[in-house]
Design an enzyme around this catalytic site. Sequence first.
Site, PDB file in Angstrom:
ATOM      1  N   CYS A 253     -20.293  20.785  -4.263  1.00 53.21           N
ATOM      2  CA  CYS A 253     -21.227  20.179  -5.219  1.00 53.21           C
ATOM      3  C   CYS A 253     -21.314  20.937  -6.536  1.00 53.21           C
ATOM      4  CB  CYS A 253     -22.615  20.060  -4.587  1.00 53.21           C
ATOM      5  SG  CYS A 253     -22.702  18.890  -3.230  1.00 53.21           S
TER       6      CYS A 253
ATOM      7  N   THR B  63     -22.913  11.752  -6.060  1.00 51.63           N
ATOM      8  CA  THR B  63     -23.161  12.317  -7.381  1.00 51.63           C
ATOM      9  C   THR B  63     -22.099  11.802  -8.343  1.00 51.63           C
ATOM     10  OG1 THR B  63     -24.085  14.296  -6.366  1.00 51.63           O
ATOM     11  CG2 THR B  63     -23.429  14.461  -8.670  1.00 51.63           C
TER      12      THR B  63
ATOM     13  N   ASP C 204     -16.430   4.280   7.634  1.00 48.95           N
ATOM     14  CA  ASP C 204     -15.504   5.276   7.081  1.00 48.95           C
ATOM     15  C   ASP C 204     -14.085   4.824   7.363  1.00 48.95           C
ATOM     16  OD1 ASP C 204     -14.015   7.903   6.677  1.00 48.95           O
ATOM     17  OD2 ASP C 204     -16.078   8.528   6.283  1.00 48.95           O
TER      18      ASP C 204
END
Length: 451
Positions: free
Chosen positions: A262, A122, A30
Amino acid sequence: MKMTVIGTGYLGAVHAACMAEIGHEVLGVDNDEAKTAALASGRTPFFEPGLQELITRGIDSGRLRFTTSLEQAARFAGLHFLCVGTPQCPDGPGADLRQVDAVVDGLAPHLLPGALIVGKSTVPVGTAERLTARLRAAGAPTAHLAWNPEFLREGHAVADTLQPDRLVFGTASADAEKVLSEVYAPLIRSGIPCVATDTATAELVKMAANSFLATKISFINAMAEVCDAAGADVTVLAHAIGYDNRIGRPFLNAGLGFGGGCLPKDIRAFRARATELEVGSAVAFLSEIDEINLRQRRRTVDLTSRLAGGSVTGRRIAVLGAAFKPDSDDIRDSPALAVAAQLHREGALVRVHDPQALENARAAWPQLDYASRVDKACEGADVVLHLTDWAEYRALDPDALTPLVCRPRLLDARNSLNPDVWTRAGWQYAALGRLGALSHPSSDAPVSASG
């Protein structure tokens, strides 16, 4: 097997810890130095049940480490899971893929021959194909792309990773499918269904699943509006139609609607991508799904005003819940905070409680008042709002709260408290879809949590 997990947010940190838990050697990556340092010391930078224990075990076993270096990650292993964020674009409904692109660009010059990058984020359909071309142009001719979408529920992410409903492998080669089968071998041996397909279908599976869930939630909330107009009870309606196995009872809980990082942005991105593919009319219904969901926030504000006597100006409102859902400290697009913020704008004196999300809420909305205990949040309240369905709130004793409030008025915006218990204790109880006399909206304008 050695692998990296790039991005250590709600998805990546869980995936890294779970992969170490089933025996793999994992390097988490990260670019946030503070987050990486916290994880490397065994501390989770956000709340997710069960994750802290997995992180600790992974580090103690030596199977889990963390770094900020993409170059180190590229040379550590030939398998890389891509778990970075794909938020909504700041200037439109589509997905912002800048983090995805940046990771691929950063990895490309350093990848081992034949490396496999597996997307879990996604993304719009066609992303894997586009990234493959990007890798070729960046000088990584032997690297491959696959897509293995995640289906995690925040608050249940550890269980959803280790015991998922299904695994989906979107690959362009038998070799990539074999690698993923080896990664998830313990899960496959336990009987978890596995769907192997092409990358485009795998990308669409996640978008389609989220769109279906959003549709089901907004459908029952639309029925709640009709029930309010007709004087019917949406909870009984949901119970009755849920017996039909073609419909099913899960996700038919009328209330404040969905939020988080989401569903809202994914249905908008799906609609935007379908429009680019010139099939926008096929998913045009998602616009109404989005609108119904946002309208629940406005209806909650309006019902609060009715309970407060016609206006919230100068009224003290206790808000129980700040996270977008229970068992999480995530406040992204939180319906609870959207309602709290709108009430504040309309002149209410708002005090918020949440078991885990107070720090995040306070950082995002310093204008609101906060209480670390439910009783403190309810002191002097004209109306108490139940906005996030924590188990702690379902266990509240209304008799204990009655002496604390100014007026015993409750809006159960999650339809999960027992109305008989509260009314027997002398409270005026209201809920979306159950009390038509109180819940006719005065405005259809959506309420946004952005601020």
